[in-house]
Design a protein around this motif. Structure first.
Motif, PDB file in Angstrom:
ATOM      1  N   GLU A 148      -5.287 -19.779 -37.047  1.00 60.32           N
ATOM      2  CA  GLU A 148      -6.615 -20.306 -36.324  1.00 60.32           C
ATOM      3  C   GLU A 148      -6.281 -21.160 -35.180  1.00 60.32           C
ATOM      4  O   GLU A 148      -7.197 -20.918 -34.273  1.00 60.32           O
ATOM      5  CB  GLU A 148      -7.207 -20.711 -37.479  1.00 60.32           C
ATOM      6  N   ILE A 149      -5.390 -22.018 -35.441  1.00 58.73           N
ATOM      7  CA  ILE A 149      -5.153 -23.166 -34.313  1.00 58.73           C
ATOM      8  C   ILE A 149      -4.799 -22.238 -32.880  1.00 58.73           C
ATOM      9  O   ILE A 149      -5.130 -22.465 -31.835  1.00 58.73           O
ATOM     10  CB  ILE A 149      -4.369 -24.129 -34.686  1.00 58.73           C
ATOM     11  N   ASP A 150      -3.741 -21.328 -33.280  1.00 60.20           N
ATOM     12  CA  ASP A 150      -3.405 -20.555 -32.068  1.00 60.20           C
ATOM     13  C   ASP A 150      -4.617 -19.900 -31.373  1.00 60.20           C
ATOM     14  O   ASP A 150      -4.530 -19.836 -30.293  1.00 60.20           O
ATOM     15  CB  ASP A 150      -2.155 -19.580 -32.475  1.00 60.20           C
ATOM     16  N   GLU A 151      -5.481 -19.351 -31.980  1.00 57.00           N
ATOM     17  CA  GLU A 151      -6.513 -18.633 -31.551  1.00 57.00           C
ATOM     18  C   GLU A 151      -7.349 -19.693 -30.636  1.00 57.00           C
ATOM     19  O   GLU A 151      -7.831 -19.235 -29.574  1.00 57.00           O
ATOM     20  CB  GLU A 151      -7.285 -17.826 -32.731  1.00 57.00           C
ATOM     21  N   ILE A 152      -7.473 -20.620 -31.232  1.00 57.86           N
ATOM     22  CA  ILE A 152      -8.308 -21.790 -30.426  1.00 57.86           C
ATOM     23  C   ILE A 152      -7.668 -22.214 -29.169  1.00 57.86           C
ATOM     24  O   ILE A 152      -8.253 -22.160 -28.082  1.00 57.86           O
ATOM     25  CB  ILE A 152      -8.640 -22.991 -31.390  1.00 57.86           C
ATOM     26  N   ARG A 153      -6.496 -22.562 -29.438  1.00 51.33           N
ATOM     27  CA  ARG A 153      -5.842 -22.969 -28.181  1.00 51.33           C
ATOM     28  C   ARG A 153      -5.775 -22.001 -27.184  1.00 51.33           C
ATOM     29  O   ARG A 153      -6.352 -22.146 -26.099  1.00 51.33           O
ATOM     30  CB  ARG A 153      -4.564 -23.203 -28.617  1.00 51.33           C
ATOM     31  N   SER A 154      -5.372 -20.584 -27.493  1.00 54.19           N
ATOM     32  CA  SER A 154      -5.205 -19.717 -26.554  1.00 54.19           C
ATOM     33  C   SER A 154      -6.575 -19.101 -25.820  1.00 54.19           C
ATOM     34  O   SER A 154      -6.670 -19.076 -24.730  1.00 54.19           O
ATOM     35  CB  SER A 154      -4.922 -18.049 -27.194  1.00 54.19           C
ATOM     36  N   ALA A 155      -7.926 -19.112 -26.685  1.00 54.99           N
ATOM     37  CA  ALA A 155      -8.919 -18.916 -26.186  1.00 54.99           C
ATOM     38  C   ALA A 155      -9.513 -19.873 -25.208  1.00 54.99           C
ATOM     39  O   ALA A 155     -10.018 -19.624 -24.122  1.00 54.99           O
ATOM     40  CB  ALA A 155      -9.966 -18.697 -27.283  1.00 54.99           C
ATOM     41  N   PHE A 156      -9.336 -21.248 -25.589  1.00 55.55           N
ATOM     42  CA  PHE A 156      -9.885 -22.116 -24.801  1.00 55.55           C
ATOM     43  C   PHE A 156      -9.015 -22.497 -23.384  1.00 55.55           C
ATOM     44  O   PHE A 156      -9.507 -22.594 -22.161  1.00 55.55           O
ATOM     45  CB  PHE A 156     -10.067 -23.565 -25.307  1.00 55.55           C
ATOM     46  N   ARG A 168     -22.981 -22.648 -27.913  1.00 55.42           N
ATOM     47  CA  ARG A 168     -24.136 -22.066 -27.465  1.00 55.42           C
ATOM     48  C   ARG A 168     -23.742 -20.868 -26.495  1.00 55.42           C
ATOM     49  O   ARG A 168     -24.639 -20.251 -25.614  1.00 55.42           O
ATOM     50  CB  ARG A 168     -24.773 -23.069 -26.519  1.00 55.42           C
ATOM     51  N   ARG A 169     -22.374 -20.398 -26.181  1.00 61.55           N
ATOM     52  CA  ARG A 169     -22.318 -19.213 -25.339  1.00 61.55           C
ATOM     53  C   ARG A 169     -21.581 -18.136 -26.120  1.00 61.55           C
ATOM     54  O   ARG A 169     -20.398 -17.930 -26.400  1.00 61.55           O
ATOM     55  CB  ARG A 169     -21.494 -19.778 -24.336  1.00 61.55           C
ATOM     56  N   PRO A 170     -22.286 -17.692 -27.104  1.00 62.40           N
ATOM     57  CA  PRO A 170     -21.772 -16.522 -28.077  1.00 62.40           C
ATOM     58  C   PRO A 170     -21.279 -15.317 -27.121  1.00 62.40           C
ATOM     59  O   PRO A 170     -20.574 -14.403 -27.931  1.00 62.40           O
ATOM     60  CB  PRO A 170     -22.988 -15.978 -28.823  1.00 62.40           C
ATOM     61  N   ASP A 171     -21.504 -15.219 -25.852  1.00 60.91           N
ATOM     62  CA  ASP A 171     -20.971 -14.040 -25.188  1.00 60.91           C
ATOM     63  C   ASP A 171     -19.956 -14.420 -24.578  1.00 60.91           C
ATOM     64  O   ASP A 171     -18.894 -13.349 -24.267  1.00 60.91           O
ATOM     65  CB  ASP A 171     -22.083 -14.056 -23.960  1.00 60.91           C
ATOM     66  N   LEU A 172     -19.106 -15.567 -24.992  1.00 59.89           N
ATOM     67  CA  LEU A 172     -17.717 -15.679 -24.639  1.00 59.89           C
ATOM     68  C   LEU A 172     -17.009 -16.165 -25.960  1.00 59.89           C
ATOM     69  O   LEU A 172     -17.353 -16.432 -27.075  1.00 59.89           O
ATOM     70  CB  LEU A 172     -17.548 -17.006 -23.871  1.00 59.89           C
ATOM     71  N   LEU A 173     -15.558 -15.745 -25.984  1.00 61.23           N
ATOM     72  CA  LEU A 173     -14.787 -15.834 -27.159  1.00 61.23           C
ATOM     73  C   LEU A 173     -14.879 -17.067 -27.543  1.00 61.23           C
ATOM     74  O   LEU A 173     -14.864 -17.557 -28.786  1.00 61.23           O
ATOM     75  CB  LEU A 173     -13.312 -15.365 -26.847  1.00 61.23           C
ATOM     76  N   VAL A 174     -14.685 -18.348 -26.732  1.00 63.70           N
ATOM     77  CA  VAL A 174     -14.640 -19.606 -27.017  1.00 63.70           C
ATOM     78  C   VAL A 174     -15.967 -20.108 -27.719  1.00 63.70           C
ATOM     79  O   VAL A 174     -15.963 -20.847 -28.629  1.00 63.70           O
ATOM     80  CB  VAL A 174     -14.338 -20.642 -25.967  1.00 63.70           C
ATOM     81  N   ALA A 221     -16.475 -21.361 -31.592  1.00 60.00           N
ATOM     82  CA  ALA A 221     -17.155 -22.708 -31.965  1.00 60.00           C
ATOM     83  C   ALA A 221     -18.236 -22.594 -32.894  1.00 60.00           C
ATOM     84  O   ALA A 221     -18.526 -23.227 -33.602  1.00 60.00           O
ATOM     85  CB  ALA A 221     -17.562 -23.240 -30.599  1.00 60.00           C
ATOM     86  N   ARG A 222     -19.006 -21.488 -32.745  1.00 59.25           N
ATOM     87  CA  ARG A 222     -20.202 -21.061 -33.537  1.00 59.25           C
ATOM     88  C   ARG A 222     -19.666 -20.804 -35.029  1.00 59.25           C
ATOM     89  O   ARG A 222     -20.376 -21.163 -35.763  1.00 59.25           O
ATOM     90  CB  ARG A 222     -20.855 -19.933 -32.842  1.00 59.25           C
ATOM     91  N   ARG A 223     -18.540 -19.993 -35.044  1.00 58.16           N
ATOM     92  CA  ARG A 223     -18.174 -19.772 -36.373  1.00 58.16           C
ATOM     93  C   ARG A 223     -17.646 -21.086 -37.344  1.00 58.16           C
ATOM     94  O   ARG A 223     -17.849 -21.309 -38.190  1.00 58.16           O
ATOM     95  CB  ARG A 223     -17.052 -18.719 -36.216  1.00 58.16           C
ATOM     96  N   LEU A 224     -16.839 -21.824 -36.209  1.00 54.95           N
ATOM     97  CA  LEU A 224     -16.240 -23.056 -37.105  1.00 54.95           C
ATOM     98  C   LEU A 224     -17.239 -24.227 -37.259  1.00 54.95           C
ATOM     99  O   LEU A 224     -17.043 -24.987 -38.411  1.00 54.95           O
ATOM    100  CB  LEU A 224     -15.063 -23.510 -36.304  1.00 54.95           C
ATOM    101  N   SER A 276      -8.346 -30.826 -28.451  1.00 57.77           N
ATOM    102  CA  SER A 276      -9.050 -31.125 -29.620  1.00 57.77           C
ATOM    103  C   SER A 276     -10.363 -30.326 -29.716  1.00 57.77           C
ATOM    104  O   SER A 276     -11.009 -30.335 -28.672  1.00 57.77           O
ATOM    105  CB  SER A 276      -9.266 -32.457 -29.888  1.00 57.77           C
ATOM    106  N   LEU A 277     -10.971 -29.839 -30.653  1.00 58.79           N
ATOM    107  CA  LEU A 277     -12.136 -29.284 -30.891  1.00 58.79           C
ATOM    108  C   LEU A 277     -12.859 -30.238 -31.829  1.00 58.79           C
ATOM    109  O   LEU A 277     -12.551 -30.723 -33.041  1.00 58.79           O
ATOM    110  CB  LEU A 277     -11.978 -27.844 -31.609  1.00 58.79           C
ATOM    111  N   ILE A 278     -13.991 -30.489 -31.222  1.00 63.25           N
ATOM    112  CA  ILE A 278     -15.025 -31.575 -32.015  1.00 63.25           C
ATOM    113  C   ILE A 278     -16.104 -31.068 -32.401  1.00 63.25           C
ATOM    114  O   ILE A 278     -16.970 -30.402 -31.537  1.00 63.25           O
ATOM    115  CB  ILE A 278     -14.832 -32.820 -31.086  1.00 63.25           C
ATOM    116  N   PHE A 279     -16.915 -31.524 -33.498  1.00 63.59           N
ATOM    117  CA  PHE A 279     -18.312 -31.296 -33.971  1.00 63.59           C
ATOM    118  C   PHE A 279     -18.822 -32.344 -34.409  1.00 63.59           C
ATOM    119  O   PHE A 279     -18.230 -33.338 -34.750  1.00 63.59           O
ATOM    120  CB  PHE A 279     -18.087 -29.978 -35.086  1.00 63.59           C
ATOM    121  N   HIS A 280     -19.914 -32.421 -34.128  1.00 61.92           N
ATOM    122  CA  HIS A 280     -20.880 -33.658 -34.651  1.00 61.92           C
ATOM    123  C   HIS A 280     -22.120 -33.030 -35.619  1.00 61.92           C
ATOM    124  O   HIS A 280     -22.563 -31.911 -35.411  1.00 61.92           O
ATOM    125  CB  HIS A 280     -21.695 -34.371 -33.420  1.00 61.92           C
ATOM    126  N   TYR A 281     -22.254 -33.710 -36.606  1.00 64.69           N
ATOM    127  CA  TYR A 281     -23.303 -33.111 -37.708  1.00 64.69           C
ATOM    128  C   TYR A 281     -24.225 -34.469 -37.633  1.00 64.69           C
ATOM    129  O   TYR A 281     -24.062 -35.387 -37.614  1.00 64.69           O
ATOM    130  CB  TYR A 281     -22.627 -32.749 -38.889  1.00 64.69           C
TER     131      TYR A 281
END
Length: 277
Positions: free
Chosen positions: A38-46, A80-86, A90-93, A229-234
């Motif tokens: 999963e981390i490899d996918e995040i890193r590669s996509a961004f 907010r960009r579901p048309d892009l892999l990134v 982000a939307r999934r995670l 780093s990938l960051i979310f706020h709740y």
């Protein structure tokens, strides 16, 4: 000072320990939340996105053209960009149960308010100590960050530093930061008697911290290591308002939710206008 595993780490499957540590320190680390693939996918996509079209996500132009961060700007709200892999990642995670279960243990049922991706390449400046709810202005409670390490993050490459216990202070108006050290302008000093702890994280580890907790990072002093780093706020679902730029909020089932907009000037007075963090 580098944090030991004993100081910050709490098992994800112990909600009582999670709540106790959060109440005491306002910050805790959960190891191995995301796996290597999963981390490899995040890193590669961004990395692909920033190299192919960094403007697609409306990257903030907040540094001079010669700054390395002009080539690797932070991405705001990729979910907010579901048309892009990134955006799909982000939307999934942002609603991933492994993250939300910890969030819920700490603040109860929550909405996702923000996603961000930081690249922090070698030689990049850090970000001065600050408080997240200065920007989100969630009310009546505060926001909660879930900071996901995409690389090994330590002192050398500008890993995050946090001030345990500082979550009990009010959100304050920042002073001017040192532009040699920080690419952002605001600085919040730790409360008297408290000091910053340097985290040390592996890819897939997640740091959770309170919106009033003072935190930041020093420059990346390495020549060959990114600190991505990938960051979310709740925010709690009981929240009644938030700065308008963070809406719509994202419910655990993916639905978009709106609440009241925060008004007034915040801790810097009525003339202050909120900016996306």
């Amino acid at each position: 000072m580098t944090a030991t595993h004993h100081e910050l780490a709490v098992p994800a499957d112990d909600p009582v320990a999670l709540r106790q540590r959060y109440a005491r320190d306002g910050v805790l680390q959960v190891d191995n939340v995301l796996g290597p693939d999963e981390i490899d996918e995040i890193r590669s996509a961004f990395m692909h996105q920033v190299q192919a079209d960094r403007e697609a996500l409306g990257a903030i132009q907040e540094v001079a053209e010669g700054d390395i961060l002009a080539r690797y700007p932070r991405f705001m709200q990729p979910h907010r960009r579901p048309d892009l892999l990134v955006g799909q990642i982000a939307r999934r995670l942002i609603t991933d149960p492994r993250i939300l279960e910890v969030v819920t243990a700490l603040i109860g049922p929550a909405y996702g308010a923000q996603s961000m991706f930081y690249f922090k390449p070698p030689t990049a400046r850090g970000q001065a100590m600050h408080q997240d709810n200065y920007f989100l202005r969630s009310h009546p409670e505060t926001c909660l960050a879930a900071w996901i390490a995409v690389d090994r993050c330590d002192a050398a490459n500008g890993g995050l530093a946090v001030v345990p216990g500082s979550h009990t202070m009010e959100v304050v108006c920042p002073e001017e930061a040192d532009a040699e050290e920080s690419f952002t302008r605001g600085l919040v000093r730790p409360p008297a008697g408290m000091s910053a702890v340097q985290t040390d994280m592996q890819p897939g580890d997640v740091l959770f911290f309170h919106g009033s907790a003072v935190h930041g990072s020093l420059p990346n002093t390495t020549t060959d290591r990114f600190r991505r780093s990938l960051i979310f706020h709740y925010v709690p679902q009981a929240s009644t308002e938030i700065s308008k730029g963070y809406m719509p909020l994202i419910a655990p089932d993916g639905q978009e939710i709106r609440i009241g907009e925060a008004h007034g000037g915040g801790p810097c007075g009525d003339g202050w206008e909120g900016a996306m963090h």
